[in-house]
Design an enzyme around this catalytic site. Structure first.
Site, PDB file in Angstrom:
ATOM      1  N   ASP A 193       0.831  -1.196   0.000  1.00 57.67           N
ATOM      2  CA  ASP A 193       0.000   0.000   0.000  1.00 57.67           C
ATOM      3  C   ASP A 193       0.875   1.260   0.000  1.00 57.67           C
ATOM      4  O   ASP A 193       1.939   1.286   0.616  1.00 57.67           O
ATOM      5  CB  ASP A 193      -0.886  -0.015   1.249  1.00 57.67           C
ATOM      6  N   GLU A 218       1.551  -0.256  -5.044  1.00 61.82           N
ATOM      7  CA  GLU A 218       0.636   0.821  -5.424  1.00 61.82           C
ATOM      8  C   GLU A 218       1.433   2.121  -5.555  1.00 61.82           C
ATOM      9  O   GLU A 218       1.757   2.756  -4.559  1.00 61.82           O
ATOM     10  CB  GLU A 218      -0.468   0.992  -4.374  1.00 61.82           C
TER      11      GLU A 218
END
Length: 413
Positions: A193, A218
């Protein structure tokens, strides 16, 4: 064109962290949305595992497993506590066992850019972690977010203490936790993330130490826009993602936000966008397809957050594109399970065609048409597909219609 070298792809003596990327036949399901924590989620997914496996998914990306101040899981606190808003540790481990039984890998959402403290420390901020596992002090928090650590090696995630990955004790503890998720809890894959928040060198270190079978980061920042909308040329945008992948030692893939941004404009009658100046696909997929995880929406861009949603009336055109093209396609839970049986079944059909025709992350693409209302391409010399309402079909008697739907069609030999 963006530069990369493919030494990693060509090495056959890598450890198992490279096997999945080299194989290139992944299809991922993001198995949750922004509201999933409101339901008995681990139990819900447990009942769907047979369908997930039968549909052809190789990996299911699950929400963050640890206890979190916010129920969605993205403000983690006690990393070793697996009792979350999604369900109990017992139900999670039961789900992971069932997924393993059905040969669907479980992808853990790794939120290690930031961590919510338990007690006030330096400056009166909640930057200490007393009373829970990994009881760090203020030196584990970057100086730019109220801690006594070093400056961040990436972008700040505002409002919460950002983890200082330059600290050896922090990295040692994170590696221990990742190894626990991998070897004890039962996750096989990792999704990192907010990977812009810390150096990709640390992602490389964490993957090398914990050895997930597959990893994806990400790296989301804005595409290039002008006064009239999205720029045709997104090379600098995709190069930033390419550079992040390269900095991980090429052992992580990344979400292809470039392709998403272009594709969701292309389906609005701008299919000329799907061919770059070199005649290739215009996203990360066009430069480094074996590391490009393509997708239409996720829990941030779609769902109830809808920060950057794919046009809802064009979703099947989008899936017809990413499921027939190189890269590693990722299907969003909402589209697959909440938008009706027709879309579910059309996606399953496209996955089946991908498998039967052996389309993989490195398959070749020959763009035949890229006009306002028509896109057509031959992929892997095995399938041919078109998007848009322009009239077109492949020449030659070798091609047989495999499937079609609203504004898309796919043929195979």
């Amino acid at each position: 064109m963006g530069y990369y070298n493919n030494v990693f792809d060509e090495c056959n003596d890598q450890t198992d962290i490279g096997r999945v990327i080299r194989d290139g036949r992944e299809v991922i399901l993001q198995a949750y949305n922004w509201e999933s924590h409101k339901y008995d989620w681990w139990r819900n997914l447990d009942g769907k595992v047979p369908d997930i496996a039968k549909s052809g998914f190789t990996s299911a990306w699950l929400p963050p497993p640890s206890q979190s101040l916010a129920p969605e899981g993205y403000l983690p606190q006690d990393l070793y506590s697996l009792n979350s808003a999604y369900g109990s540790e017992h139900l999670l481990k039961s789900l992971l066992r069932k997924m393993k039984q059905y040969k669907v890998r479980a992808m853990a959402d790794i939120v290690i850019n930031h961590r919510v403290g338990t007690t006030r420390g330096h400056g009166g901020m909640y930057n200490r972690y007393d009373g829970i596992s990994l009881p760090w002090d203020e030196h584990a928090v970057t100086s730019c977010t109220g801690g006594l650590g070093n400056r961040s090696t990436g972008d700040n995630f505002n409002g919460v203490p950002n983890v200082d990955h330059t600290q050896h004790f922090v990295r040692k503890d994170i590696i221990g936790w990742l190894r626990w998720l991998r070897n004890t809890v039962g996750f096989q894959d990792f999704r990192f993330d907010f990977a812009r928040g810390y150096s990709a060198n640390y992602v490389k270190e964490y993957i090398g130490a914990a050895k997930p079978l597959f990893s994806v980061g990400e790296c989301w920042d804005s595409c290039n826009y002008n006064g009239h909308g999205l720029d045709y040329n997104q090379d600098s945008h995709r190069q930033r993602i390419i550079s992040w992948i390269d900095a991980t030692g090429q052992i992580s893939a990344a979400f292809d936000f470039t392709t998403k941004g272009i594709l969701q404009e292309a389906v609005k009658g701008q299919y000329w966008r799907l061919c770059d100046a070199q005649g290739k696909p215009p996203g990360v997929m066009g430069w480094w397809p074996s590391r490009a995880v393509t997708f239409l929406d996720n829990h941030d861009t779609g769902s109830t957050q809808a920060h950057w949603p794919f046009p809802s009336h064009h979703v099947m055109e989008g899936y017809a594109y990413i499921l027939t093209h190189p890269g590693i396609p990722c299907v969003f839970y909402d589209h697959f399970y909440d938008w009706g049986s027709s879309i579910h079944d059309q996606i399953v059909k496209l996955i089946d065609i991908r498998r039967r025709q052996d389309i993989h992350s490195r398959s070749t693409v020959r763009v035949l048409k890229a006009e306002s209302n028509l896109y057509a391409a031959i992929v892997g010399e095995k399938i041919c597909m078109k998007l848009g309402d322009g009239s077109w079909c492949p020449s030659g008697r070798d091609w047989t219609l495999a499937t079609s739907g609203h504004r898309y069609a796919v043929w195979h030999k």
